[in-house]
Design an enzyme around this catalytic site. Structure first.
Site, PDB file in Angstrom:
ATOM      1  N   ASP A   1       3.182  27.077  13.540  1.00 20.15           N
ATOM      2  CA  ASP A   1       2.309  27.338  14.471  1.00 20.15           C
ATOM      3  C   ASP A   1       2.950  27.769  15.833  1.00 20.15           C
ATOM      4  OD1 ASP A   1      -0.529  27.163  16.119  1.00 20.15           O
ATOM      5  OD2 ASP A   1       0.879  25.702  17.269  1.00 20.15           O
TER       6      ASP A   1
ATOM      7  N   SER B   1      -4.755  26.255  14.653  1.00 18.87           N
ATOM      8  CA  SER B   1      -3.318  25.934  15.482  1.00 18.87           C
ATOM      9  C   SER B   1      -3.554  24.523  15.685  1.00 18.87           C
ATOM     10  CB  SER B   1      -3.302  27.078  16.651  1.00 18.87           C
ATOM     11  OG  SER B   1      -2.688  26.194  17.477  1.00 18.87           O
TER      12      SER B   1
ATOM     13  N   LYS C   1      -1.633  20.683  14.417  1.00 19.26           N
ATOM     14  CA  LYS C   1      -0.645  19.511  15.326  1.00 19.26           C
ATOM     15  C   LYS C   1      -1.012  18.242  15.306  1.00 19.26           C
ATOM     16  CE  LYS C   1      -0.748  22.969  18.292  1.00 19.26           C
ATOM     17  NZ  LYS C   1      -0.687  24.009  19.374  1.00 19.26           N
TER      18      LYS C   1
ATOM     19  N   HIS D   1      -7.420  15.382  21.760  1.00 19.04           N
ATOM     20  CA  HIS D   1      -6.961  16.638  21.965  1.00 19.04           C
ATOM     21  C   HIS D   1      -7.831  17.518  22.986  1.00 19.04           C
ATOM     22  CE1 HIS D   1      -4.309  20.389  21.832  1.00 19.04           C
ATOM     23  NE2 HIS D   1      -5.731  21.113  21.887  1.00 19.04           N
TER      24      HIS D   1
ATOM     25  N   ARG E   1       1.151  35.572  18.606  1.00 14.67           N
ATOM     26  CA  ARG E   1      -0.571  35.874  19.267  1.00 14.67           C
ATOM     27  C   ARG E   1      -0.375  36.276  20.663  1.00 14.67           C
ATOM     28  NH1 ARG E   1      -3.109  30.590  17.790  1.00 14.67           N
ATOM     29  NH2 ARG E   1      -4.908  31.573  18.781  1.00 14.67           N
TER      30      ARG E   1
HETATM   31  N1  URA Z   1      -3.941  25.586  21.988  1.00 13.56           N
HETATM   32  C1  URA Z   1      -3.254  25.504  20.863  1.00 13.56           C
HETATM   33  O1  URA Z   1      -2.766  24.574  20.574  1.00 13.56           O
HETATM   34  N2  URA Z   1      -3.535  26.529  20.060  1.00 13.56           N
HETATM   35  C2  URA Z   1      -4.171  27.785  20.369  1.00 13.56           C
HETATM   36  O2  URA Z   1      -4.240  28.657  19.528  1.00 13.56           O
HETATM   37  C3  URA Z   1      -4.937  27.899  21.622  1.00 13.56           C
HETATM   38  C4  URA Z   1      -4.959  26.619  22.427  1.00 13.56           C
END
Ligand code: URA
Length: 442
Positions: free
Chosen positions: A161, A183, A187, A82, A168
């Site tokens: 999320d 977050s 994922k 990621h 947010r």
């Molecule tokens: N990328 C994400 O997946 N979540 C966040 O909170 C910030 C960047």
């Protein structure tokens, strides 16, 4: 459970129990908690933080709020990567085939661009026919037959999320290490990762502006990974200038191809090889090669045709087109519309990378809001980078658009001004930039 008590507890800096966090995530996912109460708790978390246990519970409950991909019965160790995002970040379409060249199987779920950062989904869609929306039931076949899948995130992946992220975004609660870390990790875990390699970018083109903040985020994600039973390693990389020679969709995929035939930019090669090396090690496919030797072996396989062969397999397996010479067929052709020349003689001291990213979005390479049309041929080619000596009138970069530009000439000149303003010059050479700043948790 009374949600006001949970908000008050966090407001006074106390630790929430696993049950309270589970109640919160469930209420978010099934929309039984009102936005104002969820937002109040988010702000209390921003202000008072979370312990490692709280972050891990939040991560796991968010991961479980939707479909979880489980390929454990297929054998093999699933390693995912990621990136926290950047400008010119073309690492995924290089890392996945390079890992495959070592026998590492991957299922990579990837997002669209956010703000000034470009998304891998749009980059891969610039290859004609490439299907980025793979049905999860086809993951198994591709994983088995090709050993690689790159797919856009399905809507049912960590839906809690998704709800929290959109709140947010409008409540000033994005910039929080526990919220960002949970977050991202939710994922990855929902995507079925056994272990995770994080590319944590830092600098003007990243969410984390300094190496210290990047390390803080990386540490939080590594601790979540440890508590959740997913070995996690972070590579801190420089995003104080765009990565490589291009940003924009077709332009970046052309650069990916150039990298695979040994004509890549050194910063791209370095970042790709460091990340791939960690993924290969975590998957146990490093064939006894360690440290710098593994990086050297990655460099060799990235450019000697072995990763290219896997890249072509990936394209063909997901419906993409190769022409009669085996080259990818792109959906459009970038045209250089305007050269941006240096107003000064001296060294390039810095490039405000977020401004370059926004300029690229204005050219049409990205979206201001969901549903906006994009110009896949649009973007920027960089001819000089930080530390390079330039003379007045030398070309710094060029602005490109595709065969059907989305902007007129007046807007193009406007973008040129913004791009020029992103460059800072000095008489003395600046400190050299390292593309890979640190590796943590290896
Ligand atoms: N990328 C994400 O997946 N979540 C966040 O909170 C910030 C960047």
């Amino acid at each position: 459970m009374n949600f006001i008590d949970i908000i008050l507890k966090k407001r006074y800096g106390q630790e929430l129990t696993d049950e309270e966090i589970a109640f919160f995530v469930k209420g978010v996912a099934d929309y039984t908690l009102p936005d104002y109460q969820v937002s109040a708790l988010l702000m209390a978390i921003v202000l008072n933080g979370m312990t490692d246990r709280e972050m891990t519970t939040l991560t796991l409950r968010m991961a479980e709020s939707g479909a979880m991909i489980d390929l454990s019965d297929m054998g093999g160790h699933i390693v995912d990567k990621h990136s926290t995002g950047g400008v010119g970040d073309k690492v995924t379409p290089l890392v996945i085939p390079l890992c495959a060249a070592f026998g590492v199987k991957t299922v990579k779920l990837t997002g669209r661009g956010l703000g000034f950062t470009g998304g891998t989904v749009d980059k891969l869609k610039s290859i004609q026919g490439f299907n980025i929306n793979i049905d999860p039931k086809d993951f198994r076949k591709l994983y088995n037959d090709v050993g690689m899948v790159i797919s856009g995130q399905t809507p049912d992946l960590a839906p809690a999320d998704k709800v929290l992220y959109s709140l947010r975004d409008v409540t000033g609660t994005v910039d929080s290490i526990p919220l960002i870390a949970s977050s991202i990790m939710s994922k990855k875990i929902a995507g079925g990762a056994d272990s995770i390699v994080l590319d944590v970018t830092c600098g003007s083109g990243a969410y984390m502006k300094t190496p210290e903040r990047a390390r803080e985020l990386a540490d939080a994600m590594i601790r979540i990974g440890d508590l959740a039973g997913r070995k996690t390693v972070a590579v801190i990389t420089d995003m104080d200038q765009p990565l490589g020679r291009t940003c924009g969709n077709v332009l970046e995929m052309q650069e990916v191809y150039e990298t695979l035939i040994g004509k890549g930019s050194e910063d791209v090669v370095e970042v790709v090889c460091y990340i791939a090396a960690q993924m290969i090690r975590l998957a146990g496919k490093n064939e006894g090669i360690e440290g710098d030797d593994l990086i050297r072996e990655c460099r060799a396989r990235l450019t000697d045709g072995r990763a290219l062969e896997k890249f072509n397999d990936l394209i063909l397996s997901q419906g993409g087109l190769l022409n009669e010479h085996g080259l990818p067929v792109y959906v459009d052709k970038p045209f250089e519309a305007l050269k941006v020349t240096s107003p000064e003689t001296g060294y390039i001291k810095s490039i405000k990378t977020d401004d370059i990213g926004y300029a690229s979005v204005e050219l049409g390479a990205g979206r201001h809001k969901m549903g906006d049309k994009i110009d896949r041929g649009a973007g920027i080619c960089f001819y000089a980078k930080v530390g390079d000596k330039v003379k007045r009138g030398d070309v710094l970069c060029s602005l490109c658009h595709g065969s059907k530009p989305l902007i007129d000439d007046a807007k193009l000149f406007d973008v040129m001004e913004k791009v020029l303003n992103a460059y800072e010059f000095s008489d003395e050479p600046p400190m050299p930039h390292q593309a890979v700043i640190d590796v943590i948790g290896a």
